[in-house]
Motif scaffolding. Structure first.
Motif, PDB file in Angstrom:
ATOM      1  N   ALA A  39      18.802 -28.898  34.576  1.00  0.00           N
ATOM      2  CA  ALA A  39      18.588 -29.223  32.831  1.00  0.00           C
ATOM      3  C   ALA A  39      17.746 -28.713  32.194  1.00  0.00           C
ATOM      4  CB  ALA A  39      17.578 -30.986  33.650  1.00  0.00           C
ATOM      5  N   PHE A  40      18.395 -28.861  31.258  1.00  0.00           N
ATOM      6  CA  PHE A  40      18.116 -27.932  29.972  1.00  0.00           C
ATOM      7  C   PHE A  40      17.611 -28.879  28.529  1.00  0.00           C
ATOM      8  CE2 PHE A  40      18.201 -26.353  25.234  1.00  0.00           C
ATOM      9  CZ  PHE A  40      17.074 -25.397  25.875  1.00  0.00           C
ATOM     10  N   LEU A  41      15.986 -28.846  28.538  1.00  0.00           N
ATOM     11  CA  LEU A  41      15.192 -30.236  27.846  1.00  0.00           C
ATOM     12  C   LEU A  41      15.286 -29.329  25.895  1.00  0.00           C
ATOM     13  CD1 LEU A  41      14.449 -30.875  31.076  1.00  0.00           C
ATOM     14  CD2 LEU A  41      13.371 -32.308  29.715  1.00  0.00           C
ATOM     15  N   PRO A  42      15.565 -29.272  25.234  1.00  0.00           N
ATOM     16  CA  PRO A  42      15.152 -28.322  24.276  1.00  0.00           C
ATOM     17  C   PRO A  42      14.000 -28.868  23.823  1.00  0.00           C
ATOM     18  CG  PRO A  42      17.042 -29.801  23.552  1.00  0.00           C
ATOM     19  CD  PRO A  42      16.982 -30.039  25.211  1.00  0.00           C
ATOM     20  N   ASP A  43      13.759 -30.035  23.711  1.00  0.00           N
ATOM     21  CA  ASP A  43      12.512 -29.960  22.903  1.00  0.00           C
ATOM     22  C   ASP A  43      11.527 -31.696  23.364  1.00  0.00           C
ATOM     23  OD1 ASP A  43      10.928 -30.618  20.795  1.00  0.00           O
ATOM     24  OD2 ASP A  43      12.211 -31.420  19.275  1.00  0.00           O
ATOM     25  N   VAL A  44      10.536 -31.473  24.115  1.00  0.00           N
ATOM     26  CA  VAL A  44       9.988 -32.961  24.808  1.00  0.00           C
ATOM     27  C   VAL A  44       8.182 -32.051  24.268  1.00  0.00           C
ATOM     28  CG1 VAL A  44       8.895 -32.728  26.765  1.00  0.00           C
ATOM     29  CG2 VAL A  44      10.828 -31.475  27.172  1.00  0.00           C
ATOM     30  N   ALA A  45       8.084 -33.431  23.824  1.00  0.00           N
ATOM     31  CA  ALA A  45       6.772 -34.279  22.851  1.00  0.00           C
ATOM     32  C   ALA A  45       5.972 -33.829  24.574  1.00  0.00           C
ATOM     33  CB  ALA A  45       6.554 -35.499  23.386  1.00  0.00           C
ATOM     34  N   GLU A  46       4.691 -32.434  23.488  1.00  0.00           N
ATOM     35  CA  GLU A  46       3.598 -32.284  24.347  1.00  0.00           C
ATOM     36  C   GLU A  46       3.245 -33.244  25.644  1.00  0.00           C
ATOM     37  OE1 GLU A  46       2.891 -29.447  24.984  1.00  0.00           O
ATOM     38  OE2 GLU A  46       3.806 -28.040  23.249  1.00  0.00           O
ATOM     39  N   ASP A  47       3.014 -34.232  25.224  1.00  0.00           N
ATOM     40  CA  ASP A  47       2.536 -35.422  25.509  1.00  0.00           C
ATOM     41  C   ASP A  47       3.449 -36.159  26.882  1.00  0.00           C
ATOM     42  OD1 ASP A  47       4.242 -36.940  24.001  1.00  0.00           O
ATOM     43  OD2 ASP A  47       2.100 -38.259  23.753  1.00  0.00           O
ATOM     44  N   ARG A  48       4.790 -35.694  26.953  1.00  0.00           N
ATOM     45  CA  ARG A  48       5.586 -35.965  27.877  1.00  0.00           C
ATOM     46  C   ARG A  48       6.503 -35.407  29.021  1.00  0.00           C
ATOM     47  NH1 ARG A  48       9.529 -40.645  24.569  1.00  0.00           N
ATOM     48  NH2 ARG A  48       7.788 -41.028  23.811  1.00  0.00           N
ATOM     49  N   VAL A  49       5.222 -33.838  28.719  1.00  0.00           N
ATOM     50  CA  VAL A  49       5.660 -32.988  29.785  1.00  0.00           C
ATOM     51  C   VAL A  49       5.180 -33.601  31.209  1.00  0.00           C
ATOM     52  CG1 VAL A  49       4.912 -30.742  30.713  1.00  0.00           C
ATOM     53  CG2 VAL A  49       5.828 -31.224  28.121  1.00  0.00           C
ATOM     54  N   ASP A  50       4.451 -33.554  31.322  1.00  0.00           N
ATOM     55  CA  ASP A  50       3.802 -34.031  32.621  1.00  0.00           C
ATOM     56  C   ASP A  50       3.909 -35.209  33.171  1.00  0.00           C
ATOM     57  OD1 ASP A  50       1.223 -31.803  32.519  1.00  0.00           O
ATOM     58  OD2 ASP A  50       0.214 -33.037  31.671  1.00  0.00           O
ATOM     59  N   ASP A  51       4.324 -35.948  32.171  1.00  0.00           N
ATOM     60  CA  ASP A  51       5.097 -37.297  32.426  1.00  0.00           C
ATOM     61  C   ASP A  51       6.773 -36.353  33.597  1.00  0.00           C
ATOM     62  OD1 ASP A  51       3.314 -38.829  31.905  1.00  0.00           O
ATOM     63  OD2 ASP A  51       3.856 -40.026  30.271  1.00  0.00           O
ATOM     64  N   TYR A  52       7.264 -35.510  32.752  1.00  0.00           N
ATOM     65  CA  TYR A  52       8.554 -35.820  33.260  1.00  0.00           C
ATOM     66  C   TYR A  52       8.048 -34.188  34.594  1.00  0.00           C
ATOM     67  CZ  TYR A  52      13.040 -32.521  33.782  1.00  0.00           C
ATOM     68  OH  TYR A  52      13.421 -31.907  34.263  1.00  0.00           O
ATOM     69  N   ILE A  53       7.315 -33.386  34.443  1.00  0.00           N
ATOM     70  CA  ILE A  53       7.075 -33.461  35.506  1.00  0.00           C
ATOM     71  C   ILE A  53       6.782 -34.312  37.311  1.00  0.00           C
ATOM     72  CG2 ILE A  53       5.187 -31.657  37.494  1.00  0.00           C
ATOM     73  CD1 ILE A  53       5.102 -30.251  34.377  1.00  0.00           C
ATOM     74  N   ASP A  54       6.102 -34.853  36.406  1.00  0.00           N
ATOM     75  CA  ASP A  54       5.423 -36.282  38.030  1.00  0.00           C
ATOM     76  C   ASP A  54       6.782 -37.226  37.798  1.00  0.00           C
ATOM     77  OD1 ASP A  54       3.085 -35.607  38.251  1.00  0.00           O
ATOM     78  OD2 ASP A  54       2.310 -37.561  36.479  1.00  0.00           O
ATOM     79  N   ARG A  55       7.863 -37.388  36.813  1.00  0.00           N
ATOM     80  CA  ARG A  55       9.052 -38.682  37.476  1.00  0.00           C
ATOM     81  C   ARG A  55      10.074 -37.229  38.207  1.00  0.00           C
ATOM     82  NH1 ARG A  55      10.488 -43.072  34.799  1.00  0.00           N
ATOM     83  NH2 ARG A  55       8.560 -43.802  33.381  1.00  0.00           N
ATOM     84  N   LEU A  56      10.023 -36.306  37.779  1.00  0.00           N
ATOM     85  CA  LEU A  56      11.179 -35.259  38.573  1.00  0.00           C
ATOM     86  C   LEU A  56      10.382 -35.228  40.054  1.00  0.00           C
ATOM     87  CD1 LEU A  56      13.547 -33.382  38.448  1.00  0.00           C
ATOM     88  CD2 LEU A  56      11.729 -31.507  38.190  1.00  0.00           C
TER      89      LEU A  56
END
Length: 191
Positions: free
Chosen positions: A45-62
């Motif tokens: 998956a490619f995410l072109p523009d992730v807000a800094e405060d959502r990066v850790d949330d993305y990692i946790d959800r993944l």
């Protein structure tokens, strides 16, 4: 602007070296922008523009989504071109599952990587998933029929996938103006 991220499978060193050795004597035959071996990856998956405060949330959800994923065995083999051999912009090697079940697992991993992005409220590149490893980008669309024939002869070693990497891509910061990749997380699978 936020962070450019991708979730990816990173082939092990022996698979990278095998493909690099196959390509090395052939690279001078074409004026392509060749992917450096240390940047070989299979994007889920490619995410072109992730807000800094959502990066850790993305990692946790993944990580939650991949928790009980079976370990697939894969190999790099055969050609993939985008959009087609007559007007190629991207030349790639395919990702072949060693078993039929592995094919389904990789599709699910890609789906979970995309779903995790949606769950944290970020945009994911909407292109249809097709497992591949980009080996070169062309400066302008060209006929790559001869390269397709050459890559039809390529088959790398089998390798088990034990983790998914979440990588930040910093455009223009790498060698020769390429992106610089920064691994933010390595998420184990195989629960």
């Amino acid at each position: 602007m936020g962070t450019r991220l991708f979730a990816a499978l990173i082939p092990p060193e022996d698979a990278v070296e095998h493909l690099d050795a196959f390509l090395d004597p052939r690279r001078d035959a074409a004026d392509f922008r060749w992917t450096l071996a240390d940047q070989f990856h299979v994007t889920l998956a490619f995410l072109p523009d992730v807000a800094e405060d959502r990066v850790d949330d993305y990692i946790d959800r993944l990580a939650d989504g991949l928790e009980r994923t079976p370990i697939p065995d894969l190999r790099l083999a055969g050609p993939v071109v985008f959009p087609d051999a007559a007007a190629t912009k991207v030349l790639a090697v395919g990702v072949q599952p060693v078993s039929e079940a592995a094919d389904v697992v990789v599709e699910r991993m890609a789906g979970r990587a995309r779903n995790a992005a949606v769950q944290v409220g970020t945009v994911v590149d909407g292109q249809r998933f097709r497992a591949h490893l980009t080996v070169a980008r062309l400066r302008r669309p060209a006929d790559t029929t001869d390269w397709v024939r050459l890559l039809e002869t390529y088959s790398g070693p089998d390798w088990p996938v034990y983790e998914v990497a979440v990588v930040a891509s910093h455009l223009g910061e790498g060698p020769g103006g390429r992106p610089r990749y920064q691994t933010l997380a390595e998420i184990p699978i195989g629960g």
